[in-house]
Design a protein around this motif. Sequence first.
Motif: not given
Lengths: 508, 508, 466, 466
Positions: B42-45, C360, C363, D1-4
Amino acid sequence: WDEPIIFELHNSGERGVSLPKVECEIVECVGDGVSALPASLIRKSAPELPEISQNRVLRHYLRLSQETLGAAFNVEIGQGTCTMKYSPKVNEEIAASPKMTELHPLQDESTVQGLLEVTHKLDLCMREISGMDYFSFQPGSGTQSLFTMASIVRAYHESKGEGDQRDEIITTIFSHPSQAATAAVKGYKIITLYPDKDGFPDLEKLKEVVSERTAGFVVANPEDTGIYNTRIKEFTKVVHEAGGVCYYDQANANGLLGITRAKEAGFDMCFFNLHKTFSTPHACGGPATGALGVVAKLKQFLPGPIVEKQGNQYILNSDLKHSIGKVRSFQGVPQMIVRAYAWIRSLGAEGLKDVAEIAVLNNNYLYHHILKIRGASAPYIKGQRLEQVRYSWEQLTRETGVSTDDISRRMADFAHQYWTSHHPYVVPEPFTLEPTESTSKSDLDEYIASLTHIAKEAYENPEKVKNAPYNSSIHRVDEQDYFDNPEKWAITWRSYLKKVKEVEKIRS
Amino acid sequence: WDEPIIFELHNSGERGVSLPKVECEIVECVGDGVSALPASLIRKSAPELPEISQNRVLRHYLRLSQETLGAAFNVEIGQGTCTMKYSPKVNEEIAASPKMTELHPLQDESTVQGLLEVTHKLDLCMREISGMDYFSFQPGSGTQSLFTMASIVRAYHESKGEGDQRDEIITTIFSHPSQAATAAVKGYKIITLYPDKDGFPDLEKLKEVVSERTAGFVVANPEDTGIYNTRIKEFTKVVHEAGGVCYYDQANANGLLGITRAKEAGFDMCFFNLHKTFSTPHACGGPATGALGVVAKLKQFLPGPIVEKQGNQYILNSDLKHSIGKVRSFQGVPQMIVRAYAWIRSLGAEGLKDVAEIAVLNNNYLYHHILKIRGASAPYIKGQRLEQVRYSWEQLTRETGVSTDDISRRMADFAHQYWTSHHPYVVPEPFTLEPTESTSKSDLDEYIASLTHIAKEAYENPEKVKNAPYNSSIHRVDEQDYFDNPEKWAITWRSYLKKVKEVEKIRS
Amino acid sequence: MKELKKIAHPYIPNTVPEIKDQMLKEIGVKTVEELFAGIPEELHYREEMNISKALSEYELRRYINGIMSKNISTTEYLNFLGAGCWNHFVPAICDEINSRAEFLTGYAGDPYEDHGRYQALFEYQSLMAELVDMDVVNVPTFDWAQAASTSIRMASRITSRTDVLLPKTISPDRLKVIKNYCSPYLTVSLIDFKEDSGQIDLDDLKNKLSSNTAAVYFENPSYLGFLETQGQQISKLAKKHGAITIVGVDPSSLGIVEPPSHYGADIVCGDLQPLGMHMNYGGGQSGFIATHDDIKFVQEYPSRLFGIAPTVSEGEYGFGDVYYDRTSFAQREKGKESVGTQTALWGITAGVYLSLMGPNGMYELGKSIMQKSQYAMQQIGSIPNVVASRFESTSFKEFVVDFSYTGKSVKVINKYLLDNGIFGGKDLSEDFPELQQCALFCITEIHSKDDIDHLVSMIKQCINSK
Amino acid sequence: MKELKKIAHPYIPNTVPEIKDQMLKEIGVKTVEELFAGIPEELHYREEMNISKALSEYELRRYINGIMSKNISTTEYLNFLGAGCWNHFVPAICDEINSRAEFLTGYAGDPYEDHGRYQALFEYQSLMAELVDMDVVNVPTFDWAQAASTSIRMASRITSRTDVLLPKTISPDRLKVIKNYCSPYLTVSLIDFKEDSGQIDLDDLKNKLSSNTAAVYFENPSYLGFLETQGQQISKLAKKHGAITIVGVDPSSLGIVEPPSHYGADIVCGDLQPLGMHMNYGGGQSGFIATHDDIKFVQEYPSRLFGIAPTVSEGEYGFGDVYYDRTSFAQREKGKESVGTQTALWGITAGVYLSLMGPNGMYELGKSIMQKSQYAMQQIGSIPNVVASRFESTSFKEFVVDFSYTGKSVKVINKYLLDNGIFGGKDLSEDFPELQQCALFCITEIHSKDDIDHLVSMIKQCINSK
């Protein structure tokens, strides 16, 4: 580019495009075709069109295109009242399909169900946005919509036997000139209301002028000043009580989507420019479409046909008892209907409201910053502006001698559009800015910076501004009377060759 | 325009385009999708791409487009060897149809019969033009065609058991560098022939170098000098007698259509650039197609599949016994096949010959006039040029110090492309001009006038030329080692921010 | 009015007889024929080419569109084919920009004539660099296959070694290109995969690694759709043997999946086609190569690399070729491989795409593909006797469906789907003997739930039909 | 990675919450709502509009193209409809130019920002002027109907009279527009035509001409396709009564047919649609008006007229509005009628078309239409009981076919043709009671012999069917 006039590219014998051949069998049957014409009608001398190869024609027009500052290329704020917003490319792609471009307007209804369906669906959306009951998309512009509405006003009063009696239409000075002009074409006497000191149309004055001669009242709201008439409902009430029809120029609707509607303000009719509020491209000035909505009692007066749904079929309904006839051939400009519907669907109800809110926010941000520029002002009430503002350089002109026209030319150097306003200049040294929802904060800041820079220049070095432009496609047009002296104006190249070159010859 | 780098347009939160939604039912079934990934993957940044609204992205690239001098915009003579001709718009329209763009390369053959038919028909045309027996359209450019031919040479000798023995390929210095380079990639030792005093490849030298080690001979004819090797048939004969394969770089075929063919000159293979001679657009450097033709005995070596007609069906034939495999994924760039076929059909046999004749006439007209410019010359034999000429400013540089590079920059001020030539500069201070059939006499005269003007400037005011450009999109690039010093070069914006800005910070 | 004189062809202005004559006169030549005097008579082609008469523009359009209308496009049929060319959403802006006459007809102009082209390609390099998180990206080459081939040759030059290891799950199409590009001097060997997971067999890899291994190349996601999770181990093993790690990657995954540079890749390559290119029957492919900004690597690129530099005007940028002397343009056979026309327009287009998408968008794209393809796997897998996916590993976008227990061949199933307006998955039976009656299905962000459900019900129908 | 985080709409950059907040703060306002304080509460719309949720670009394209695919276009069926909107060949260059982002999104900029637009429209005026052989042409108005309406009002203003005479054969669609535009102050009367020839009945014309006749308007070719040969007599009669002659013309005829200025027309008008505009279900119409360069006429144009002038730089041209003070922009209700957005892009396109065609192209166009339509008339007319053309006069492009002796109605025949992939001629039965079971067929340069032969055989089949 220093691109010649197309006639100067002529090389005898060259050709830009070839045509489908005529089969030998046809020639054998009918001969050369031309000699079948009555001798008196055969053209004796060929039209003096230039002969140019395809590559060169393309190069010419491509270069001219690059010399045109379309909305897609600049921070498009400066053409106030025009609602220059982003015209999404996907809508162009959809409208360019042969399923749209290659339809003949008289095809059997069964073969255009798709287009009729889109039309009907756009009608339903427009009803939501305005509160009106039926829409026609026949008018080819805002001006033609206004003319259509004036026509309906007349037909309406005629249907009640008051056609001759009601011969006045009331409008306001800060409404688009076309409101007055189109009503005048329809034979109406125009009564123009001037604003009060705060810039609002004057309700008392309206009350003074309404009478049994009042046919209608037409107004934009907000007007071109960006000021919303808070008492609009009282205005429509006064007119209705006098027996007049109230119709609404919604050219300035960009700040109102989902916020307030024509119906609740008491209007009987309204129209929207699909090329303004609904994003269809301006196309250098058309083709375009006015979406004209009416309340139920005026449906029978619409120009026909209108699209309706009957069971699962979409039909063209021409059966409108009091129809004014038509205002544009066939069904108007349907490719704009498709684009506008696509735009609405890409936003949804929520997105449409965002449009209004951001357009108004952007305008107020701009307003806030323009007022900080030395020499600039916004006459009338402080604040209360919706989606645009008519500003004034009165102070700057007084103090530096630099006029709004000078600034317009100088703005061209910064690749910005800048429009003053319609004549007459009620606001002195006016300029009208309308940032839509399409401009970002950075865009606004860039535009503000350009204006600030030029205003500073005006104070420090007014000649610099007055002698602009410097970086435009062309230099400043020679200041003579080439455009107003019948001896010198040349509306065509052939006319130029005859007149201007003749004059030059004599002079030299 | 003074358009920023795209990263500078970033505004956090903005977005250029939206994606199709994922239906709730799907989310209910499978969750967020991402957490199904192995944690380590999973891509971290997030990638540091800019966030920009659609309107602004469009404006950015539209502006950059206007800062690109495409062939459609100028008198496109200056990119010699590139055969910059008119790419007809109707061909673009045809190639933009979903019937072309929305095809998947692995669709069942029965669903791409139209495209296969066009491919086969283009093959038949190419056979007429070249005399070859079969064509493959798989190579993605001229260079890849040369590589493919070198591969076939090796496979051919391998099939005869001479793969290791024959390890030399012979070429000439005025052939395109890719001839030598691609053969080298294929493991060959390169033998380069230099011209005789008249600019012809030297037959005697060829005889000296051929041997049992000779795998092949590759040459352009005319070469990049525009000189046609009149003894070409003797060359191919010498090579054939030594057991080598002769393959023909027909990048310079524009003056030969319908005039002379590869087959009769003794070649076993040849290729055409569809983006040169056959008018498909250059696209800033591809995608493109090389049409590779072989004589019957080499068919089995072609990269597969090739399109063939079987009864009324068109099929993809992968059954090629000695096939070298593939050189490009799937079937190459089929949309160029459609364009090239359209171009051929818009000309017919007669029109193709017109192309060759006018291209050669245009070039000789230009040659005639360039030689009159003080300081310019065309080394080697007088006359005998076909579709292009490599000229020299040797005298001008000697007399004024102005180099061909200086002139190149100055030509930008006149909105003309101007290309010198490939390194090494065998011809001193070279420039290479190739007017195709697409330029008119007026176009040629305009180009000649610009060069004449600059040559005059060089004698009168050499600094003016040396300090050019003045009217370009940008000023002269700072003369340092930004492109050759690993400490300073920046091939990406992130790299620039790290390196150059760091350096600047230290300095200041 | 008098009859028409002979007119010129619209594409060839100087076919006007008077102008032709005037030009001949000016250069002192009697006939055009004379200009071809250098071509020996025996080589003059005196026959008429068998090519039909010229068609006018309208006739041409109608004729060719008539032929092309025999094609059935993926806008007409539902498409589930991928296998190296993918059916993604193409933003309208991408087409607008790459069809602009300026970019469409631009070519090899200098930085002063073609500033916009240089900037657009420099920006493409820069945007792609963010996606793969590396500092150097080239002007695009032909396709993934070429990018992989060149990456391998770069590795071979850097290490002065000649053996390369590739995964057995590699695309057969790509493998053919690589093999031809590497022959005769490089030796290509395939590494086994684990039967259940498809992952690279590390034992086999260890066995095959040697002091002559120039590079280990693998793909993520693999050709067969699953993700390779052992990237870190593989690159460590390679490094231990002094070999270079090359990873081929599908850029549409990089909004959510770690870029290969994060698990040890020295060279990253792949195809740009998912980033804004229409499939064009394979004509939308475009290869990229990325590395760190290490001169050892940079000097081995055969491609053009555009760099940025200030101009004499404060705050302004210009662009130019970095280290041009590497190239075959400068050095002929002494240059690095060869350079020429490749796929620059697709590079510009990919730049447009990435600018529109932003982090975004990328993603969301990855997420949406994951969700939809997992849903499809779930649904297809729930059909009795159908296995989806054949491999246990997590898939991205594509996955292998095993029909071997249904009693029906992929050929039969695909024929049934085709008759019902669906392009089914790529039949793997021929290329992968170990995957008899397996098919590779591709699900992207464009597939709606309805599309997937329709596919599932058609497969069911087919399997239940006799 | 955090949510959008919530992202902005692609079309509305400042929906980014942070930016919105920042702007509000800067202008000293708490909420966007406050900015609407000027709108009274009772007028605030507090409901949710019944408009579906936003679609993403791909969904939008698929959804709308899905609906539009229900249309059957004239590239799918053979089309013989004309009647004011004609199926001509549109050169690809026309589309290229009018879809250029610059022209597409240009509007009302000044001569310095929009030099190219001014020049392109000035050139259009100039090219059209050659075609009609007159010195003044306007920036295009909406369509022929509007051009005719305005021409009539111009005539009325010039003569200070209020009666106008129109031919009875005029297009009913056009007539409706004219009537509404002329009401209430202008009186429109129709002149009879001669039954056999369709030509204007000169006796009836003489009877109706009076000292209050502002204008006589007629069309050439007429709506029913035949050419009016009495132009000279008509204009003389008009002149004798001090009335102005207005002629509506199809510009595609003017390569071979005399322009109306040659037989006495004072004002010429018509539609540009044949000159490079796709039909667009009627959205390609565009009206032009031309006059001599006589200030009496020029001052009555409501339209913008672009003029040419030198700039301060030697040899350079600039452009501007001629006699702007006429217009409603300058004068509001005191101006001449009204001006606004009309169809400028089609004017530019018509200019491109005429530049490509040149005099020879226009000649060939006319000739080819004459040949093909005569052939069609001959073939249709040779079907037993079918009369083509209904009128004896020479036709251009369109002609009336009389089916009344076949025992079948036009409705039935057109239905049959439709079922066989043909759009038959426009049924005239309703609009022209004297032309029961007649249909107006249109043949242009795009129809091949095969197309015409196919039509003929289908008509035959229909008539022979029971």
